[in-house]
Design a protein around this motif. Structure first.
Motif, short mmCIF file in Angstrom:
data_model
loop_
_atom_site.label_atom_id
_atom_site.label_comp_id
_atom_site.label_asym_id
_atom_site.label_seq_id
_atom_site.Cartn_x
_atom_site.Cartn_y
_atom_site.Cartn_z
N LYS A 135 0.85 -1.19 0.00
CA LYS A 135 0.00 0.00 0.00
C LYS A 135 0.88 1.24 0.00
O LYS A 135 1.97 1.24 0.61
N ALA A 136 0.44 2.30 -0.68
CA ALA A 136 1.15 3.58 -0.64
C ALA A 136 0.24 4.67 -1.19
O ALA A 136 -0.70 4.38 -1.94
N SER A 137 0.54 5.91 -0.83
CA SER A 137 -0.12 7.07 -1.44
C SER A 137 0.89 7.73 -2.38
O SER A 137 2.05 7.93 -2.01
N ILE A 138 0.44 8.05 -3.59
CA ILE A 138 1.32 8.54 -4.65
C ILE A 138 0.74 9.85 -5.17
O ILE A 138 -0.46 9.90 -5.48
N ASN A 139 1.57 10.90 -5.28
CA ASN A 139 0.99 12.11 -5.87
C ASN A 139 1.02 12.02 -7.40
O ASN A 139 1.93 11.45 -7.99
N VAL A 140 -0.03 12.54 -8.01
CA VAL A 140 -0.25 12.40 -9.46
C VAL A 140 0.25 13.66 -10.16
O VAL A 140 -0.06 14.78 -9.74
N TRP A 141 1.00 13.47 -11.24
CA TRP A 141 1.51 14.57 -12.06
C TRP A 141 1.15 14.30 -13.51
O TRP A 141 0.68 13.22 -13.85
N ALA A 142 1.43 15.28 -14.35
CA ALA A 142 1.25 15.09 -15.80
C ALA A 142 2.61 15.34 -16.47
O ALA A 142 2.83 16.39 -17.08
N PRO A 143 3.55 14.38 -16.35
CA PRO A 143 4.89 14.60 -16.89
C PRO A 143 4.87 14.72 -18.42
O PRO A 143 4.04 14.11 -19.08
N GLN A 144 5.81 15.50 -18.94
CA GLN A 144 5.97 15.61 -20.39
C GLN A 144 6.65 14.35 -20.91
O GLN A 144 7.67 13.92 -20.36
N VAL A 145 6.08 13.79 -21.97
CA VAL A 145 6.67 12.59 -22.60
C VAL A 145 7.14 13.00 -23.99
O VAL A 145 6.39 13.61 -24.76
N SER A 152 5.77 7.48 -19.19
CA SER A 152 6.25 7.79 -17.84
C SER A 152 5.19 7.29 -16.87
O SER A 152 4.00 7.61 -17.04
N LEU A 153 5.60 6.48 -15.91
CA LEU A 153 4.59 5.94 -14.98
C LEU A 153 5.12 5.95 -13.56
O LEU A 153 6.33 6.04 -13.31
N SER A 154 4.18 5.87 -12.63
CA SER A 154 4.48 5.71 -11.20
C SER A 154 3.56 4.62 -10.69
O SER A 154 2.35 4.70 -10.90
N GLN A 155 4.13 3.60 -10.05
CA GLN A 155 3.31 2.43 -9.75
C GLN A 155 3.88 1.61 -8.60
O GLN A 155 4.99 1.85 -8.13
N ILE A 156 3.06 0.65 -8.17
CA ILE A 156 3.49 -0.41 -7.26
C ILE A 156 3.64 -1.69 -8.08
O ILE A 156 2.76 -2.00 -8.90
N TRP A 157 4.75 -2.40 -7.88
CA TRP A 157 4.94 -3.73 -8.49
C TRP A 157 4.88 -4.79 -7.39
O TRP A 157 5.60 -4.65 -6.38
N GLY A 290 21.77 7.37 -28.03
CA GLY A 290 21.95 8.75 -28.50
C GLY A 290 21.79 9.71 -27.34
O GLY A 290 22.12 9.38 -26.20
N ALA A 291 21.29 10.90 -27.64
CA ALA A 291 21.01 11.86 -26.57
C ALA A 291 19.91 11.30 -25.68
O ALA A 291 18.99 10.63 -26.16
N HIS A 292 20.00 11.56 -24.39
CA HIS A 292 18.99 11.03 -23.47
C HIS A 292 17.64 11.69 -23.72
O HIS A 292 17.57 12.85 -24.10
N THR A 293 16.57 10.95 -23.50
CA THR A 293 15.23 11.50 -23.66
C THR A 293 14.98 12.63 -22.64
O THR A 293 15.55 12.64 -21.55
N SER A 294 14.11 13.56 -23.04
CA SER A 294 13.68 14.61 -22.10
C SER A 294 12.35 14.24 -21.46
O SER A 294 11.69 15.08 -20.83
N THR A 295 11.92 12.97 -21.60
CA THR A 295 10.71 12.51 -20.91
C THR A 295 10.91 12.64 -19.40
O THR A 295 11.92 12.19 -18.85
#
Length: 367
Positions: A135-145, A152-157, A290-295
């Motif tokens: 269990k956890a509480s996660i704050n939600v964002w809208a990251p640029q992909v 881009s995800l935030s999750q529990i596995w 190559g160049a790293h993603t800006s995601t």
């Protein structure tokens, strides 16, 4: 096109009501026993199970009501009792995938050293015991992909088995995935596999597996609002646990909203218990050479910036053998590429065990 239409007929079930969401989604209210899970030979002709006993130490806080955190509910529309809301899959959704067979699946990538395959993580994890939930509480964002091929995800596995071909995972959280959804909204999602992402499992309800029992939440639908930098923080609580009686893995969202369950027969190792639990962020860097993603991961800001600026997981707990929720003991933190995305853990009385994590991706230290 014939294969695409055949697949759409298989996953889009007849509905008793259709709701048009402000973000362009179409939500079909489908009879409980017509949902994709019941296409599975082991479930055909059955009914969803009754709610299980929740873990001890789990308090159902009065809080979010479902209409307040998904866009399709904003105008007061609901699905009738006895139905579940399913986000309709459109032709263009499948056309964005590499193939019909790969639509709705994560590509295989789950090695601990992820430097070569483009998947990068910043996670807290526990291992070495038997785990029956998290269990956890996660704050939600809208990251640029950066592009359609990244997410881009935030999750529990919830994990069991080796990192070879027999890896079992159950996953839930929020994600931004232009390939899967065609936009950049953060969306509530689930996932499962029993063979290390090779042939089994899928996101959400895009194959038979997860059994949804809730008429108020649409898996795969956009979450709103999201957190803002130096502003209001919006977080969601997720609980996944193994029902001691029937052995199925249940998912709860927010304050006491049971979403549904993964039947135990879907798995091999997870039929018994998990051997590892992970919490945190993952992005795809589609150009690892190559160049790293800006995601961005999380808020797009590093862990050290802290509250209202960085992403967090708080009140991180696990479920033990006796169905008790307990603080995650010995949680370790790991970032694959700390110059791109990092993580910092801590604990206090208000938040229990927590960590901040995330980052911008491409920057002077992560070229």
């Amino acid at each position: 096109m014939r294969a695409i239409h055949q697949h759409l007929r298989k996953i889009n079930k007849p509905s008793v009501k259709t709701i048009h969401s402000p973000d362009g989604d179409i939500i079909d209210c489908v009879l409980l026993h017509h949902q994709p899970a019941f296409d599975h030979p082991r479930l055909r002709g059955q009914k969803p199970l009754d709610p299980p006993e929740r873990p001890r130490g789990h308090n159902k806080r009065k809080g979010l009501r479902p209409k307040s955190f998904q866009l399709w509910r904003m105008e007061g529309e609901t699905c009738p009792e006895g139905t579940i809301p399913i986000r309709r899959t459109k032709e263009e959704d499948i056309l964005r995938a590499n193939s019909v067979s790969s639509f709705g699946k994560k590509l295989r990538h789950f090695q601990r050293d992820t430097s070569s395959n483009g998947h990068e993580h910043a996670v807290g994890y526990v291992s070495g015991e038997k785990y029956y939930g998290a269990k956890a509480s996660i704050n939600v964002w809208a990251p640029q992909v950066q592009n359609q091929y990244e997410f881009s995800l935030s999750q529990i596995w919830i994990i069991s088995g080796s990192f070879g071909n027999d890896l079992n995972t159950i996953e839930a959280g929020w994600q931004v995935s232009p390939e899967l959804y065609g936009d950049n909204y953060p969306r509530f999602f689930t996932y499962w596999t029993n063979d290390a992402y090779q042939a089994t499992g899928c996101y959400n309800l895009l194959c038979s597996g997860f059994v949804q029992t809730n008429s108020q939440i649409a898996i795969g639908a956009a979450i709103s609002p999201s957190s803002s930098y130096k502003g209001g923080q919006f977080d969601v609580t997720l609980l996944i646990w193994k029902d001691p009686k029937h052995g199925n893995w249940w998912l709860e969202f927010g304050s006491g909203i049971l979403v549904g369950y993964w039947p135990s027969f879907l798995f091999t190792h997870l039929r018994e218990h998990a051997s590892m639990v992970q919490y945190g962020g993952e992005v795809v860097n589609s150009s690892p050479f190559g160049a790293h993603t800006s995601t961005q991961m999380g808020s797009g800001h590093f862990a050290e910036e802290g509250f209202t600026k960085s992403s967090y997981f708080r009140n991180i707990q696990v479920v033990d053998w006796d169905n008790n929720l307990v603080p995650s003991p010995n949680i370790r933190v790991l970032a694959d590429h700390p110059n791109c995305y990092d993580i910092q853990g801590g604990s206090n009385r208000a938040w229990g065990n927590y960590f901040y994590y995330g980052g911008p991706g491409k920057n002077p230290k992560c070229p």
